[in-house]
Design an enzyme around this catalytic site. Structure first.
Site, PDB file in Angstrom:
ATOM      1  N   HIS A 183       0.838  -1.206   0.000  1.00  0.00           N
ATOM      2  CA  HIS A 183       0.000   0.000   0.000  1.00  0.00           C
ATOM      3  C   HIS A 183       0.877   1.263   0.000  1.00  0.00           C
ATOM      4  CE1 HIS A 183      -2.722   2.833   2.551  1.00  0.00           C
ATOM      5  NE2 HIS A 183      -2.951   3.034   1.272  1.00  0.00           N
ATOM      6  N   GLY A 184       0.560   2.218  -0.855  1.00  0.00           N
ATOM      7  CA  GLY A 184       1.315   3.478  -0.921  1.00  0.00           C
ATOM      8  C   GLY A 184       0.887   4.444   0.182  1.00  0.00           C
TER       9      GLY A 184
END
Ligand code: VJV
Ligand code: CA
Ligand code: ZN
Length: 397
Positions: A183-184
């Protein structure tokens, strides 16, 4: 004005400072900057350097990193060395260094390393701003977990946030897309209070059989930014949580459906695409089953919208496949087709020889190296798409 592909193709620039290669996180650490050496060698061996403008950017300086990061954090980062580090120091722990997992070790040349990869992302951003290129590439960047005062998940400085900040000086709306298997979170958090950046991340999400969440543990479908209606960033994040083993067909469909809708609705003036290669099959840390061309099809999809684009690296822990993927994606940007047999004159050919099934070729079948059963049913993915579309309706047009 957008979407018209010029007959001669796009003008592409490649931003790379080779000094970044010589940094080591430690012998058994999964993050290997020399994967960038392999990438560059493949790009050169196919002759792709003749199809792009090459830049060797200067390192970013303290004040440039201070665009996003706190002064105190940067002072600490700029002064710490393996020799003077005190692992019990409260600041060392608070800033995210070391720890049980040693995700963010202090190594020789750390400050130089972060300055080099961030300098390359800044150079890419300036190139778009000056209209010197339509697509600017920095494979050494993409360190999406770093927070303004915290190192996290192999990331110390968030070059993506800094590049987006530069784009915001001229562009009203910037879209960030992240196909790294993680996940960014750092980029999402940095822009959670603005509607001028929309963040979209596709990633593995879930808890394993030992009860550990897949890193960083955030990014479920219902996480779409602050809930407060007064917050301008409301509903300007979209997260696509995916289970182990997703295949080419499913991922391509998911990516194209969701991304096209986001671009159509948000109408960004520039796009930053983080192309982490740990979403490939056979990655040392990843869980997906993607082949190189399926990963690359995401770049083709984004490119087809014809918006100014920064393409950056990220994760990727099976170096030979990272190099193959980023070489292929460089070719996608310039509109070239590469032959499957690797050029025989490349200096690191042996790195691509001892392969399970990819000896001497660019496009091995990575699906065959699968260690992860596909836990994604088509029905579950269809539901996920429906929820994503519903989330998008909360964004003010
Ligand atoms: O999962 C974690 C951290 C924990 C804490 C400690 N327990 C024991 C395990 C869970 C939370 N960290 C991840 C970080 C992944 C970062 C990905 C970065 C990117 O691709 O998104 C962008 C560049 C993690 N997964 C695997 C490892 N760390 C790992 C770290 C090592 C290692 C082996 C695996 C560090 C040092 C060494 N081996 C020698
Ligand atoms: Ca991601
Ligand atoms: Zn990753």
């Amino acid at each position: 004005e957008y979407g018209l592909e010029r007959p001669q193709g796009y003008s592409v620039s490649f931003h790379y400072n080779p000094h970044v290669e010589y940094h080591h996180f430690g012998s058994s650490h999964p993050m290997k900057p020399w994967r960038l050496t392999l990438t560059k060698q493949l790009v050169l061996s196919y002759g792709l350097e003749y199809t792009m403008d090459l830049y060797e950017p200067r390192p970013a300086n303290f004040n440039e990193l201070n665009i996003f990061h706190d002064r105190e954090y940067l002072s600490y980062l700029s002064e710490i060395t393996p020799q003077n580090a005190k692992p019990d120091d409260p600041q060392y722990i608070a800033y995210g260094f070391g720890g049980d997992s040693n995700d963010c070790p202090v190594f020789d040349g750390l400050w130089n390393y972060v300055s080099l990869y961030t300098g390359a992302s800044m150079s890419a951003a300036y190139n778009l701003l000056n209209k010197q290129s339509d697509i600017a590439i920095n494979w050494s960047g993409g360190l999406h977990h770093a927070k303004k005062n915290l190192a996290s998940g192999f990331c110390y400085v968030n070059d993506i946030v800094i590049a987006i900040q530069l784009l915001l000086t001229q562009h009203q709306r910037v879209l960030y897309i992240d196909i790294d298997v993680h996940h960014g979170d750092g980029v999402e958090q940095a822009f959670e209070s603005t509607d001028r950046v929309f963040t979209l991340s596709f990633h593995k999400y879930g808890i394993d059989r030992h009860g550990w969440p897949f890193f960083p543990g955030t990014g479920n479908i219902d996480e779409m930014g602050p809930k407060d209606p007064a917050n301008r960033g409301k509903a300007h994040s979209l997260n696509i949580p995916i289970d182990d083993g997703i295949d080419d067909h499913q991922y391509k469909y998911l990516f194209k459906t969701v991304t096209s809708k986001v671009i159509e609705k948000y109408n960004p003036q520039a796009i930053v695409l983080q192309s982490g290669a740990d979403s490939l099959g056979g990655d040392r840390l990843g869980r997906f089953n993607l082949n190189i061309k399926a990963h690359g099809s995401c770049i083709e999809t984004v490119k087809s919208f014809g918006r100014p684009l920064i393409l950056i690296g990220g994760g990727g822990y099976t170096p030979r496949n990272v190099a193959r993927t980023w070489c292929h994606e460089t070719a996608v940007c310039v509109g070239a087709t590469l032959h499957n047999d690797l050029p025989t004159h490349i200096p690191y050919l042996q790195a691509f020889q001892g392969d399970e099934n990819g000896g001497g070729i660019l496009y091995p079948d990575l699906h065959n190296t699968k260690r992860h059963d596909n836990l994604n049913t088509d029905a579950a993915l269809q539901k996920l798409i429906e929820k994503a579309m519903e989330n998008l309706r909360y964004m003010e047009g």
